[in-house]
Design an enzyme around this catalytic site. Structure first.
Site, mmCIF file in Angstrom:
data_model
loop_
_atom_site.group_PDB
_atom_site.id
_atom_site.type_symbol
_atom_site.label_atom_id
_atom_site.label_comp_id
_atom_site.label_asym_id
_atom_site.label_seq_id
_atom_site.Cartn_x
_atom_site.Cartn_y
_atom_site.Cartn_z
ATOM 1 N N SER A 595 -2.792 4.554 -22.361
ATOM 2 C CA SER A 595 -2.234 4.385 -23.699
ATOM 3 C C SER A 595 -0.933 3.581 -23.601
ATOM 4 O O SER A 595 -0.965 2.432 -23.154
ATOM 5 C CB SER A 595 -2.026 5.742 -24.366
ATOM 6 O OG SER A 595 -1.762 5.592 -25.755
ATOM 7 N N ASP A 670 -12.564 4.099 -29.490
ATOM 8 C CA ASP A 670 -11.129 4.377 -29.601
ATOM 9 C C ASP A 670 -10.611 4.047 -30.999
ATOM 10 O O ASP A 670 -10.571 2.879 -31.385
ATOM 11 C CB ASP A 670 -10.371 3.558 -28.551
ATOM 12 C CG ASP A 670 -8.940 4.027 -28.358
ATOM 13 O OD1 ASP A 670 -8.382 4.642 -29.285
ATOM 14 O OD2 ASP A 670 -8.374 3.771 -27.280
ATOM 15 N N HIS A 702 -10.049 7.652 -27.606
ATOM 16 C CA HIS A 702 -8.857 7.155 -26.916
ATOM 17 C C HIS A 702 -8.708 7.735 -25.509
ATOM 18 O O HIS A 702 -8.209 7.067 -24.614
ATOM 19 C CB HIS A 702 -7.614 7.463 -27.744
ATOM 20 C CG HIS A 702 -6.367 6.843 -27.202
ATOM 21 N ND1 HIS A 702 -6.286 5.497 -26.881
ATOM 22 C CD2 HIS A 702 -5.141 7.368 -26.907
ATOM 23 C CE1 HIS A 702 -5.066 5.231 -26.431
ATOM 24 N NE2 HIS A 702 -4.356 6.336 -26.417
#
Length: 731
Positions: A595, A670, A702
């Site tokens: 991320s 995602d 995600h």
């Protein structure tokens, strides 16, 4: 006969364990299964002198009380609850092997929880009486219902059916509160404003329990974003609403629904492009308070609205910031008072508490030194003192505090350096404390708040000791690139460490706001995957750079309008530290993150390929112009307002600088960092004639969770093993 030597063995039941390395699966799940630390599960205060908890097997509810000198006694078994449920529901069958989690005590003799029937067709919110040993009240609702919110008088339960709100009563009646089209209008969801600004719920019962206030999010004007679904012979499209930085934002309002008249009132918060936060009923139910934050996220007002008409009444106070203002929690009214409340703010540098009245006057500052308020635990019975968890020791420790609301005098209730998770009985005379530090898995104790006398309930053993090869780990302090700010670091040494040898390095990075990787707690905030890498001969290194969480406003806000830059400079200070260590192989340093950590991994890779010979970037942001409004614009402003900042941080335009082995991993579903980020980067790399490795998880969002997490960890580990196995192989 051959001699067999078995070192470091222990006998556990009928199993004989030898010290060994973890498997990938164990390094992924073992922290929660095989090598889970013994602990007291779900401790809940029942009254001033007793608390309940669930045994390790999950099938028995136990009670510890002052009367029994805190010895454990059985209160309820899963089979007894099963029998009570089957007696109460004549036409429904229940099978309870483990007690459902989330039990809450309603009073001295009754608790509530949510369970399902044996067929999993319906959810049941039930209230159980421990004296009468029977179910005394229940609500039945759709098994797919979510975000259940029970009224305090236990007469109604509100829940979400897809994007709409339903209210059920104990008689089985349902009220359809909203009936809006899917995707366009979302009601009652905690995902409003994508759960930024401290938003953790989307519905609130009034103090009188006759009205339900809820978020109504109109996202019909937001661009639809396609997620390709690969599980059909001909792939289909699932659209989500994804408001990217600088584009049209969602429009949110707050609606109050009366359960007896079915009438709705919308708060008159205005038509501006804004965010609605800090939603709070006043204790009388006559007013609602809302934090109204502008689109620029540098100015918010705390407004009062009439709950009967929805009319704006007044602005109590407002806050402005040169960078960004960040509301982070609802107002909390002091027990027994309709006109005084606590507001959380970092306006003076640290998230602390301020006592205001409903005229908007600051009554008392409740902050203490540079302690950051992590969470408000509660008040004593007279409402004279507030109790909270504070972050101390440069972000490493968590301690319990008490502050007097009148004088502002603060008392620290826990003292041992480490992480304390403390809960108190109703009159705050006893504290149940869960403690850990880097050397202590968990220690559970009961302490008398007044005389400090403590009774240890459980001191958990190290679940790894004697079973696996445990690498040494220590916390270190570095100096940031500004030459003055101390940073926390963590280093795992390879098992059987030999300082005369040279070892490869995995740098694990996140680096972004509202995340902290290093704490003075068990495993130091790390996980067993780091043990796995250390067992395979790697130094595993992490730094919480400026911009990360729990160090105060100025520490975090240095990133404003140029994400990744101060963070990268601090990460390179970590590299300077590593290079000074004689045991580091400077030709075998790699970096991994997910991320924001994926963004940082790529940032480090394209800017310093001479250092990071391997990079693994998971779910990475590659261009902040393609990220969502609420988070992205807070830190970067809009692309129109900050074109140079967006250009500086755009990694798509830097793909030509790749000169290391770089693996990008993404979830095809995602909805947070959409796959377009990595696809754009790869396309840019192709045009620049640069090689990039790419791996896609077709059904994951995600984060890669569940059983596939082990597959992910194996993929990451193997990439390091393949390209940092020997010096210079990554060149």
């Amino acid at each position: 006969m051959k001699k067999r030597t078995l070192l470091f063995c222990l006998l556990s039941g009928n199993m004989l364990f030898a010290q060994r390395n973890l498997t990938v699966a164990e390094s992924t799940y073992g922290q929660y299964t095989t090598f889970a630390t013994e602990r007291i599960a779900e401790p809940k205060w029942k009254n001033n002198n007793s608390f309940s908890f669930v045994v390790k097997t999950g099938d028995t509810l136990m009670l510890r009380s002052l009367e029994s000198k805190w010895d454990a006694k059985k209160l309820l078994t899963a089979s007894e609850l099963e029998s009570a449920l089957n007696n109460y529901f004549k036409n429904t069958t229940f099978k309870i092997k483990r007690l459902p989690s989330g039990l809450t005590w309603d009073n001295e003799n009754e608790f509530s929880l949510i369970t399902q029937d044996i067929d999993g067709k319906d959810n049941y919110f039930i209230t159980y009486n421990t004296v009468e040993k029977k179910v005394v009240k229940s609500f039945k609702y759709d098994v797919n219902g979510r975000n259940e919110l029970i009224s305090r008088n236990k007469d109604h339960i509100a829940w979400l059916k897809d994007n709409n709100i339903v209210i059920s009563d104990a008689k089985g009646n349902n009220i359809t509160v909203t009936n809006d089209p899917a995707l366009e209008i979302i009601n009652g969801s905690e995902d409003t404003h994508r759960q930024e600004f401290g938003i953790k719920q989307g519905m609130w019962w009034s103090p009188k329990q006759d009205q339900l206030m809820y978020y109504r999010k109109d996202q019909s004007m937001v661009t639809s974003y396609p997620l390709i679904q690969w599980n059909e012979r001909v792939a289909t499209v699932k659209n989500i609403k994804y408001p990217m930085a600088g584009m049209t934002n969602e429009k949110v309002s707050l609606v109050i629904f009366d359960i007896y008249t079915n009438k709705k009132v919308t708060l008159q918060t205005g038509e501006a492009d804004q965010f609605l936060t800090m939603v709070t009923w006043d204790p009388s139910g006559n007013y609602v308070y809302v934090g109204v934050l502008n689109r620029e996220q540098n100015h918010y007002k705390v407004n009062q609205y009439n709950s009967a008409t929805g009319a704006f009444e007044k602005t109590l106070f407002e806050e402005k910031a040169a960078t960004y203002a960040e509301p982070s929690g609802s107002l909390v009214f002091v027990p027994g008072s309709d006109n005084t409340f606590i507001h959380f703010s970092e306006k003076e540098g640290y998230r602390q508490m301020y006592l205001y009245n409903t005229d908007g006057k600051l009554v008392q500052k409740l902050g203490h030194a540079n302690v950051i308020v992590s969470n408000l635990i509660g008040f004593d019975k007279d409402g004279k003192n507030a109790y909270y968890t504070g972050v101390t020791n440069q972000g490493l420790d968590r301690q319990a505090f008490k502050v007097n609301l009148k004088s502002g005098k603060t008392t620290q209730l826990t003292s041992t350096s480490g992480t304390h998770v403390s809960t108190f009985n109703a009159d705050k005379s006893y504290m149940f404390d869960i403690f850990s530090d880097i050397n202590t898995p968990y220690r559970f104790s009961i302490a008398n708040v007044d005389n400090k006398k403590e009774v240890e309930i459980l001191n958990a053993k190290d679940p790894l000791k004697g079973k696996i090869n445990v690498p040494d780990m220590k916390l270190i302090t570095l100096t940031a690139a500004d030459g003055k700010t101390p940073l926390n670091g963590r280093i795992y040494y390879p098992t059987n460490f030999d300082a005369t040898k040279k070892y490869p390095v995995m740098v694990y990075v996140y680096g972004g706001p509202h995340a902290q990787l290093i704490t003075n707690s068990w495993l130091g905030g790390g996980n067993l995957f780091f043990h796995y890498m250390a067992q395979n001969g790697y130094v595993v290194f992490t730094v919480d750079n400026r911009g990360s969480h729990n160090r105060g406003r100025d520490f975090e806000h240095v990133i404003h309008r140029q994400l990744g830059q101060a963070e990268m400079a601090d990460q390179m200070k970590g590299i300077e530290y590593l290079k000074k260590q004689s045991f580091i192989d400077q030709d075998r340093i790699g970096v991994y993150g997910w991320s924001f950590g994926g963004f940082m991994t790529t940032t480090l890779s394209v800017n310093h390929p001479e250092v990071f010979k391997v990079g693994v970037a998971g779910g990475p942001v590659m261009d902040w112009a393609m990220y969502e409004i609420m988070y992205g614009e807070r830190y970067m402003d809009t692309p129109q307002e900050n074109p140079e900042g967006y250009k500086l941080t755009n990694l798509v335009n830097k793909a030509d600088k790749i000169n290391n082995k770089l693996l990008i991993i993404h979830g095809a579903q995602d909805p947070v960092v959409v796959q377009q980020h990595s696809m754009e980067f790869i396309e840019s790399a192709i045009k620049a004639k640069k090689q990039v490795d790419y791996f896609l998880y077709p059904s994951h969002e995600h984060n890669v969770m569940g059983i596939d997490r082990a597959h992910l960890n194996e993929k990451i580990a193997n990439y390091f093993f393949d390209y940092l196995a020997k010096p210079n192989t990554a060149k």
